[in-house]
Design a protein around this motif. Structure first.
Motif, PDB file in Angstrom:
ATOM      1  N   LEU A  80      62.251 -46.617  76.670  1.00  0.00           N
ATOM      2  CA  LEU A  80      60.962 -47.301  76.621  1.00  0.00           C
ATOM      3  C   LEU A  80      60.992 -48.577  75.794  1.00  0.00           C
ATOM      4  O   LEU A  80      59.984 -49.257  75.650  1.00  0.00           O
ATOM      5  N   GLY A  81      62.154 -48.900  75.230  1.00  0.00           N
ATOM      6  CA  GLY A  81      62.285 -50.124  74.447  1.00  0.00           C
ATOM      7  C   GLY A  81      61.572 -50.059  73.112  1.00  0.00           C
ATOM      8  O   GLY A  81      61.095 -51.078  72.609  1.00  0.00           O
ATOM      9  N   LEU A  82      61.502 -48.878  72.517  1.00  0.00           N
ATOM     10  CA  LEU A  82      60.784 -48.699  71.261  1.00  0.00           C
ATOM     11  C   LEU A  82      61.677 -48.740  70.027  1.00  0.00           C
ATOM     12  O   LEU A  82      61.181 -48.697  68.910  1.00  0.00           O
ATOM     13  N   LEU A  83      62.975 -48.816  70.235  1.00  0.00           N
ATOM     14  CA  LEU A  83      63.906 -48.861  69.106  1.00  0.00           C
ATOM     15  C   LEU A  83      64.063 -50.296  68.609  1.00  0.00           C
ATOM     16  O   LEU A  83      63.863 -51.249  69.364  1.00  0.00           O
ATOM     17  N   THR A  84      64.454 -50.427  67.361  1.00  0.00           N
ATOM     18  CA  THR A  84      64.772 -51.755  66.843  1.00  0.00           C
ATOM     19  C   THR A  84      66.045 -52.242  67.527  1.00  0.00           C
ATOM     20  O   THR A  84      66.760 -51.461  68.177  1.00  0.00           O
ATOM     21  N   THR A  85      66.358 -53.502  67.350  1.00  0.00           N
ATOM     22  CA  THR A  85      67.578 -54.060  67.934  1.00  0.00           C
ATOM     23  C   THR A  85      68.806 -53.306  67.431  1.00  0.00           C
ATOM     24  O   THR A  85      69.692 -52.965  68.225  1.00  0.00           O
ATOM     25  N   GLU A  86      68.823 -53.021  66.141  1.00  0.00           N
ATOM     26  CA  GLU A  86      69.969 -52.299  65.561  1.00  0.00           C
ATOM     27  C   GLU A  86      70.056 -50.881  66.113  1.00  0.00           C
ATOM     28  O   GLU A  86      71.145 -50.401  66.452  1.00  0.00           O
ATOM     29  N   GLU A  87      68.907 -50.188  66.205  1.00  0.00           N
ATOM     30  CA  GLU A  87      68.902 -48.828  66.743  1.00  0.00           C
ATOM     31  C   GLU A  87      69.314 -48.809  68.206  1.00  0.00           C
ATOM     32  O   GLU A  87      70.047 -47.914  68.645  1.00  0.00           O
ATOM     33  N   THR A  88      68.856 -49.805  68.962  1.00  0.00           N
ATOM     34  CA  THR A  88      69.225 -49.906  70.378  1.00  0.00           C
ATOM     35  C   THR A  88      70.730 -50.079  70.523  1.00  0.00           C
ATOM     36  O   THR A  88      71.368 -49.394  71.324  1.00  0.00           O
ATOM     37  N   ASP A  89      71.300 -50.991  69.749  1.00  0.00           N
ATOM     38  CA  ASP A  89      72.748 -51.217  69.809  1.00  0.00           C
ATOM     39  C   ASP A  89      73.517 -49.958  69.427  1.00  0.00           C
ATOM     40  O   ASP A  89      74.497 -49.596  70.086  1.00  0.00           O
ATOM     41  N   GLU A  90      73.065 -49.283  68.374  1.00  0.00           N
ATOM     42  CA  GLU A  90      73.735 -48.066  67.926  1.00  0.00           C
ATOM     43  C   GLU A  90      73.644 -46.966  68.979  1.00  0.00           C
ATOM     44  O   GLU A  90      74.640 -46.316  69.295  1.00  0.00           O
ATOM     45  N   PHE A  91      72.460 -46.772  69.561  1.00  0.00           N
ATOM     46  CA  PHE A  91      72.314 -45.736  70.580  1.00  0.00           C
ATOM     47  C   PHE A  91      73.128 -46.067  71.818  1.00  0.00           C
ATOM     48  O   PHE A  91      73.763 -45.196  72.407  1.00  0.00           O
ATOM     49  N   ARG A  92      73.131 -47.330  72.213  1.00  0.00           N
ATOM     50  CA  ARG A  92      73.906 -47.740  73.390  1.00  0.00           C
ATOM     51  C   ARG A  92      75.394 -47.462  73.180  1.00  0.00           C
ATOM     52  O   ARG A  92      76.058 -46.903  74.062  1.00  0.00           O
ATOM     53  N   ARG A  93      75.912 -47.810  72.007  1.00  0.00           N
ATOM     54  CA  ARG A  93      77.333 -47.535  71.718  1.00  0.00           C
ATOM     55  C   ARG A  93      77.599 -46.030  71.721  1.00  0.00           C
ATOM     56  O   ARG A  93      78.577 -45.567  72.307  1.00  0.00           O
ATOM     57  N   HIS A  94      76.726 -45.267  71.080  1.00  0.00           N
ATOM     58  CA  HIS A  94      76.904 -43.816  71.012  1.00  0.00           C
ATOM     59  C   HIS A  94      76.859 -43.188  72.401  1.00  0.00           C
ATOM     60  O   HIS A  94      77.694 -42.351  72.740  1.00  0.00           O
ATOM     61  N   SER A  95      75.886 -43.605  73.214  1.00  0.00           N
ATOM     62  CA  SER A  95      75.703 -42.952  74.515  1.00  0.00           C
ATOM     63  C   SER A  95      76.833 -43.251  75.501  1.00  0.00           C
ATOM     64  O   SER A  95      76.992 -42.524  76.475  1.00  0.00           O
ATOM     65  N   THR A  96      77.625 -44.281  75.248  1.00  0.00           N
ATOM     66  CA  THR A  96      78.756 -44.547  76.144  1.00  0.00           C
ATOM     67  C   THR A  96      79.834 -43.477  76.031  1.00  0.00           C
ATOM     68  O   THR A  96      80.638 -43.313  76.939  1.00  0.00           O
ATOM     69  N   ARG A  97      79.820 -42.728  74.909  1.00  0.00           N
ATOM     70  CA  ARG A  97      80.838 -41.692  74.736  1.00  0.00           C
ATOM     71  C   ARG A  97      80.253 -40.291  74.551  1.00  0.00           C
ATOM     72  O   ARG A  97      80.987 -39.355  74.248  1.00  0.00           O
ATOM     73  N   CYS A  98      78.933 -40.130  74.722  1.00  0.00           N
ATOM     74  CA  CYS A  98      78.288 -38.825  74.534  1.00  0.00           C
ATOM     75  C   CYS A  98      77.676 -38.356  75.854  1.00  0.00           C
ATOM     76  O   CYS A  98      76.685 -38.918  76.327  1.00  0.00           O
ATOM     77  N   ALA A  99      78.261 -37.331  76.427  1.00  0.00           N
ATOM     78  CA  ALA A  99      77.785 -36.811  77.713  1.00  0.00           C
ATOM     79  C   ALA A  99      76.367 -36.251  77.611  1.00  0.00           C
ATOM     80  O   ALA A  99      75.582 -36.364  78.563  1.00  0.00           O
ATOM     81  N   LEU A 100      76.009 -35.650  76.481  1.00  0.00           N
ATOM     82  CA  LEU A 100      74.659 -35.107  76.323  1.00  0.00           C
ATOM     83  C   LEU A 100      73.606 -36.213  76.348  1.00  0.00           C
ATOM     84  O   LEU A 100      72.548 -36.068  76.974  1.00  0.00           O
ATOM     85  N   CYS A 101      73.884 -37.307  75.674  1.00  0.00           N
ATOM     86  CA  CYS A 101      72.948 -38.428  75.684  1.00  0.00           C
ATOM     87  C   CYS A 101      72.878 -39.073  77.065  1.00  0.00           C
ATOM     88  O   CYS A 101      71.800 -39.475  77.515  1.00  0.00           O
ATOM     89  N   GLN A 102      73.995 -39.159  77.740  1.00  0.00           N
ATOM     90  CA  GLN A 102      73.996 -39.691  79.104  1.00  0.00           C
ATOM     91  C   GLN A 102      73.142 -38.820  80.012  1.00  0.00           C
ATOM     92  O   GLN A 102      72.357 -39.322  80.816  1.00  0.00           O
TER      93      GLN A 102
END
Length: 89
Positions: free
Chosen positions: A16-38
């Motif tokens: 929904l675009g509710l994260l800060t820029t830093e949180e968005t970047d961190e979640f995006r990096r994390h989700s590229t390697r986390c099957a549960l988040c994907q």
């Protein structure tokens, strides 16, 4: 559930675009390697797309009668402050 990822809680906010820029970047990096988040992103995507369409309808309704669209009328009736200038009657 021992295999649960605590970051899955951020998936909805991410979509929904509710994260800060830093949180968005961190979640995006994390989700590229986390099957549960994907999986969570895929599961929440239909709802996130619906909410984006609803938001566009609400923003487009500034000068129209809100009763033109049933879902929009329900939103305007419950949260009139979301629809500046919208008339329900």
């Amino acid at each position: 559930m021992p295999d649960a990822c605590p970051h899955t809680l951020s998936a909805g906010s991410y979509l929904l675009g509710l994260l800060t820029t830093e949180e968005t970047d961190e979640f995006r990096r994390h989700s590229t390697r986390c099957a549960l988040c994907q999986w969570e992103i895929v599961a929440l995507m239909p709802g996130a797309l619906f909410l984006q369409e609803l938001k566009a309808d609400v923003l487009a309704a500034e000068q129209r009668l809100c009763t033109d669209r049933p879902v929009l009328a329900a939103v305007a009736a419950r949260e009139p402050r979301w629809v500046p200038g919208c008339r329900t009657a």
